[in-house]
Enzyme design. Structure first.
Site, short mmCIF file in Angstrom:
data_model
loop_
_atom_site.label_atom_id
_atom_site.label_comp_id
_atom_site.label_asym_id
_atom_site.label_seq_id
_atom_site.Cartn_x
_atom_site.Cartn_y
_atom_site.Cartn_z
N HIS A 43 -13.60 9.69 1.16
CA HIS A 43 -13.15 8.68 2.11
C HIS A 43 -12.14 9.31 3.05
O HIS A 43 -10.93 9.19 2.84
CB HIS A 43 -12.52 7.52 1.35
CG HIS A 43 -12.28 6.31 2.19
ND1 HIS A 43 -12.31 5.04 1.68
CD2 HIS A 43 -11.98 6.17 3.50
CE1 HIS A 43 -12.04 4.16 2.63
NE2 HIS A 43 -11.84 4.83 3.75
N GLU A 72 -17.31 7.46 3.15
CA GLU A 72 -16.74 6.13 3.33
C GLU A 72 -15.76 6.15 4.50
O GLU A 72 -15.07 7.15 4.73
CB GLU A 72 -15.98 5.70 2.08
CG GLU A 72 -16.84 5.61 0.85
CD GLU A 72 -16.05 5.15 -0.35
OE1 GLU A 72 -14.85 5.45 -0.44
OE2 GLU A 72 -16.64 4.47 -1.21
N HIS A 200 -14.41 0.71 -7.03
CA HIS A 200 -12.96 0.54 -6.95
C HIS A 200 -12.37 0.12 -8.30
O HIS A 200 -12.66 -0.93 -8.83
CB HIS A 200 -12.48 -0.42 -5.87
CG HIS A 200 -11.06 -0.10 -5.48
ND1 HIS A 200 -10.73 0.82 -4.50
CD2 HIS A 200 -9.89 -0.55 -5.98
CE1 HIS A 200 -9.40 0.90 -4.42
NE2 HIS A 200 -8.87 0.10 -5.31
C1 LIG Z 1 -13.65 2.00 -0.88
C2 LIG Z 1 -12.94 2.25 -2.14
O1 LIG Z 1 -12.63 1.37 -2.88
C3 LIG Z 1 -12.61 3.62 -2.48
O2 LIG Z 1 -13.75 4.35 -2.26
C4 LIG Z 1 -11.59 4.28 -1.64
O3 LIG Z 1 -12.05 5.55 -1.32
C5 LIG Z 1 -10.31 4.46 -2.35
O4 LIG Z 1 -9.47 5.10 -1.43
P1 LIG Z 1 -8.24 5.96 -1.96
O5 LIG Z 1 -8.80 7.07 -2.82
O6 LIG Z 1 -7.58 6.44 -0.69
O7 LIG Z 1 -7.39 5.02 -2.78
N1 LIG Z 2 -16.06 3.11 -3.43
C1 LIG Z 2 -15.18 3.25 -4.56
C2 LIG Z 2 -14.81 4.69 -4.72
O1 LIG Z 2 -15.38 5.56 -4.08
C3 LIG Z 2 -13.75 5.08 -5.66
O2 LIG Z 2 -12.84 4.04 -5.91
P1 LIG Z 2 -11.73 4.36 -7.04
O3 LIG Z 2 -12.48 4.67 -8.31
O4 LIG Z 2 -10.94 5.56 -6.55
O5 LIG Z 2 -10.91 3.11 -7.13
#
Ligand SMILES: CC(=O)[C@@H](O)[C@H](O)COP(=O)(O)O
Ligand SMILES: NCC(=O)COP(=O)(O)O
EC number: 2.6.99.2
Length: 252
Positions: A43, A72, A200
């Site tokens: 992301h 993402e 998440h």
């Molecule tokens: C969209 C989501 O819930 C996660 O993929 C996100 O990548 C979390 O971002 P951080 O790792 O910056 O917390």
């Molecule tokens: N889209 C969720 C993700 O890529 C990872 O979320 P998290 O496990 O870091 O909360």
């Protein structure tokens, strides 16, 4: 079958805390792939707090031909120093999937999804551009969203259910309502021909229960808990533990 896509944002957090290239996001991706994950997720945020554009490019070479690559980001976030824009990053690496997330810099992490009924018209041209690149499009949506026809109408392929509220409720021993909301969104997605991803705050404790209840999950993307657990158990063994948790749900 549910694919495990390992999110390696947090490797970059640790790396950036000192500068340099230790720990390496490329080495982490290789390790997770060698352990059997089916995808790598990153992301790249406009504030460059962890994954950076050069990481996105470097990881594309590691992932290509081995597992799925899931990028993402917020497609509305404007370019700025060091950040070319989400669609520009997608165009540069052509991942298998782009997951659209309505995050802003002010958020410590992702904490809500798009509202398809409200946001579909604004998203439509961006989804069209991504589809024209041959990229699968997934929209990050809140659990409990039950009208997903606008997402299907604009050409999205999947939705990703935001599982943060479920994970929090599960940790407090009261997950029934949150889980029902996830089930309702999954069923609504399938009803309009959309695939279902989820992510998440999923972890080894809550993943099997989630997958046993929520129908037809194509992919779970997991990072924060997985990387945290890997600090104690190692990344390869931890990835394999998540694969076992998926298999225990009958989704392996
Ligand atoms: C969209 C989501 O819930 C996660 O993929 C996100 O990548 C979390 O971002 P951080 O790792 O910056 O917390
Ligand atoms: N889209 C969720 C993700 O890529 C990872 O979320 P998290 O496990 O870091 O909360």
């Amino acid at each position: 079958m549910t694919v495990l896509s390992v999110n390696i944002n947090k490797i970059a957090v640790l790396r950036n805390s000192r500068g340099g290239d230790m720990p390496s996001v490329v080495d982490a991706a290789r390790c997770a792939i060698d352990a059997g994950c089916g995808g790598i997720t990153v992301h790249p945020r406009p504030d460059l707090r962890h994954i950076r554009p050069d990481d996105v490019l470097a990881l594309a070479e590691v992932v290509r031909g081995r597992v799925e690559y899931n990028l993402e980001g917020n497609p509305f976030a404007p370019p700025r120093d060091g950040y070319p824009g989400f669609l520009e990053l997608v165009a540069a690496v052509r991942p298998q999937q782009a997951t659209l997330v309505p995050d802003s810099d002010g958020q410590i992490t992702s904490d809500h999804g798009f509202d398809p009924a409200r946001d579909a018209d604004a998203l439509a041209p961006l989804v069209a551009k991504l589809k024209a690149m041959g990229v699968r499009v997934s929209l990050f949506v809140d659990a409990g969203t039950v009208d997903l026809s606008p997402a299907a109408r604009i050409g999205a392929d999947r939705v990703e259910i935001y599982t943060g509220p479920f994970a929090d409720a599960y940790a407090h021993g009261d997950a029934a309502a949150a889980l029902s909301a996830c089930v309702a969104t999954a069923r609504a997605a399938h009803a309009v021909g959309l695939g279902v991803n989820a992510g998440h705050d999923l972890n080894q404790a809550n993943l099997t229960a989630f997958l046993r209840a929520v129908p037809g999950v194509s992919e779970v993307s997991i990072g924060h808990a997985l990387i945290g657990e890997a600090l104690y158990a190692g990344l390869g063994p931890t990835v394999r533990a998540y694969l076992r948790a998926i298999a225990a749900a009958g989704a392996g």
